[in-house]
Design an enzyme around this catalytic site. Structure first.
Site, PDB file in Angstrom:
ATOM      1  N   GLU A  28       0.778  -1.041   0.072  1.00 34.54           N
ATOM      2  CA  GLU A  28       0.013  -0.173   0.033  1.00 34.54           C
ATOM      3  C   GLU A  28       0.984   1.283   0.059  1.00 34.54           C
ATOM      4  OE1 GLU A  28      -1.682   1.573   3.867  1.00 34.54           O
ATOM      5  OE2 GLU A  28      -1.359  -0.609   4.465  1.00 34.54           O
TER       6      GLU A  28
ATOM      7  N   LYS B 127      -5.117  -2.690  15.046  1.00 32.96           N
ATOM      8  CA  LYS B 127      -4.469  -1.600  15.971  1.00 32.96           C
ATOM      9  C   LYS B 127      -5.168  -2.028  17.063  1.00 32.96           C
ATOM     10  CE  LYS B 127      -2.906   2.042  13.000  1.00 32.96           C
ATOM     11  NZ  LYS B 127      -3.056   1.304  11.725  1.00 32.96           N
TER      12      LYS B 127
END
Length: 306
Positions: free
Chosen positions: A27, A161
């Site tokens: 990405e 996360k």
């Protein structure tokens, strides 16, 4: 270069896919929005070199002047790293960016979609988005999850996360039918942390085992969903768990005291984590990404061995 329905595939990536040589998608959001200049360009180069060191071809993905690109040359990589006004693009934004002639860095969902379109099966990233805290109030969930439920790609990540609702994210992935396996672990990693505190049902221990699952996905058929390979950051490189717990608890308390709710919670927590760990969270972030990129290169090599 090859143009596949308005997706520009670089000559190098095109040749590798055609010749069944290993390719790893990367990405570009971490380059444009995740790191300060000039460190961002340096890290972008490091990640591509890490893929090459494993014998694979890197395919960094971005949209430039309204054209999605799978595989960037040096000049294009520098544009993503240094150009002002580079947008952050999820898969929902791609058509808008193309129509507007805009340039943008791709998130997990946009990268996965464009990689799959170009025939790239393995994708390395840091951590996935997931179900946010206070979901019952905000219904705030990352677009990553839904896109991965309908895209056949293998994503090497360090979990999600730890500031998100990890348990709810795992439940949502199960509901969506997205396969999740720990790499060398029966615990789901928490991005900055080796262990999020939650188990996974399946463990894969070698790139060959991952490739075998990928082949089995194709043989079994069914929905075109992803395989998530949850690769924990090494314990020696994780964010200190006690520091993480303290900063997160204090940040959540500050949210409550300041009336911070809904979609404002996650960016606030991320900012607090970076500021109050004095950069240690960023170091753990980069350690996770580097480990994932190396593993993805080995998985891509195992995948093309028939």
């Amino acid at each position: 270069m090859l143009v596949v329905s308005d997706v520009v595939v670089s000559d190098e990536v095109q040749a590798a896919v055609a010749d069944r040589r290993p390719v790893v998608a990367l990405e570009s959001t971490i380059i444009a929005h995740g790191l300060p200049r000039p460190r961002n360009l340096q890290v972008a180069g490091e990640l591509e070199e890490a893929v090459r060191a494993e014998g694979a071809v890197p395919a960094t993905i971005a949209v430039l002047d309204g054209r999605p690109h799978v595989g960037l040359d040096k000049e294009q990589l520098e544009r993503v790293a240094n150009e002002d006004g580079i947008r952050k693009l999820g898969h929902r934004d791609l058509a808008l960016a193309v129509a507007a002639g805009a340039s943008g860095a791709t998130t997990v969902s946009a990268t996965a979609l464009l990689a799959a379109r170009a025939g790239v099966r393995v994708f390395a990233t840091g951590g996935l988005g997931g179900v946010h805290r206070e979901w019952t109030v905000t219904q705030d969930e990352s677009a990553d999850l839904g896109l991965l439920a309908r895209t056949r790609i293998t994503v090497v990540c360090a979990g999600v996360k730890s500031i998100l609702d990890v348990a709810a994210t795992l439940q949502r992935l199960e509901t969506l039918g997205v396969a999740v396996a720990g790499y060398g672990t029966d615990r789901f990693p928490g991005f900055y942390l080796t262990d999020s505190g939650h188990p996974v049902d399946w463990t894969l221990r070698t790139p060959g085992e991952v490739a075998a699952v990928m082949r089995a996905q194709d043989a079994v058929g069914g929905p075109e969903s992803a395989l998530l390979v949850a690769n924990p950051v090494p314990e020696a490189e994780q964010l200190d768990p006690a520091l993480h717990a303290r900063v997160l608890a204090e940040a959540l308390e500050a949210c409550a005291e300041g009336g911070i709710t809904g979609q404002a919670v996650t960016p606030f927590l991320l900012d607090q984590l970076v500021r109050r760990t004095e950069g240690a969270s960023l170091s753990a972030n980069l350690a996770a990404v580097r480990g994932n990129v190396r593993l993805a290169g080995r998985i891509a090599a195992a995948w093309v061995e028939r």
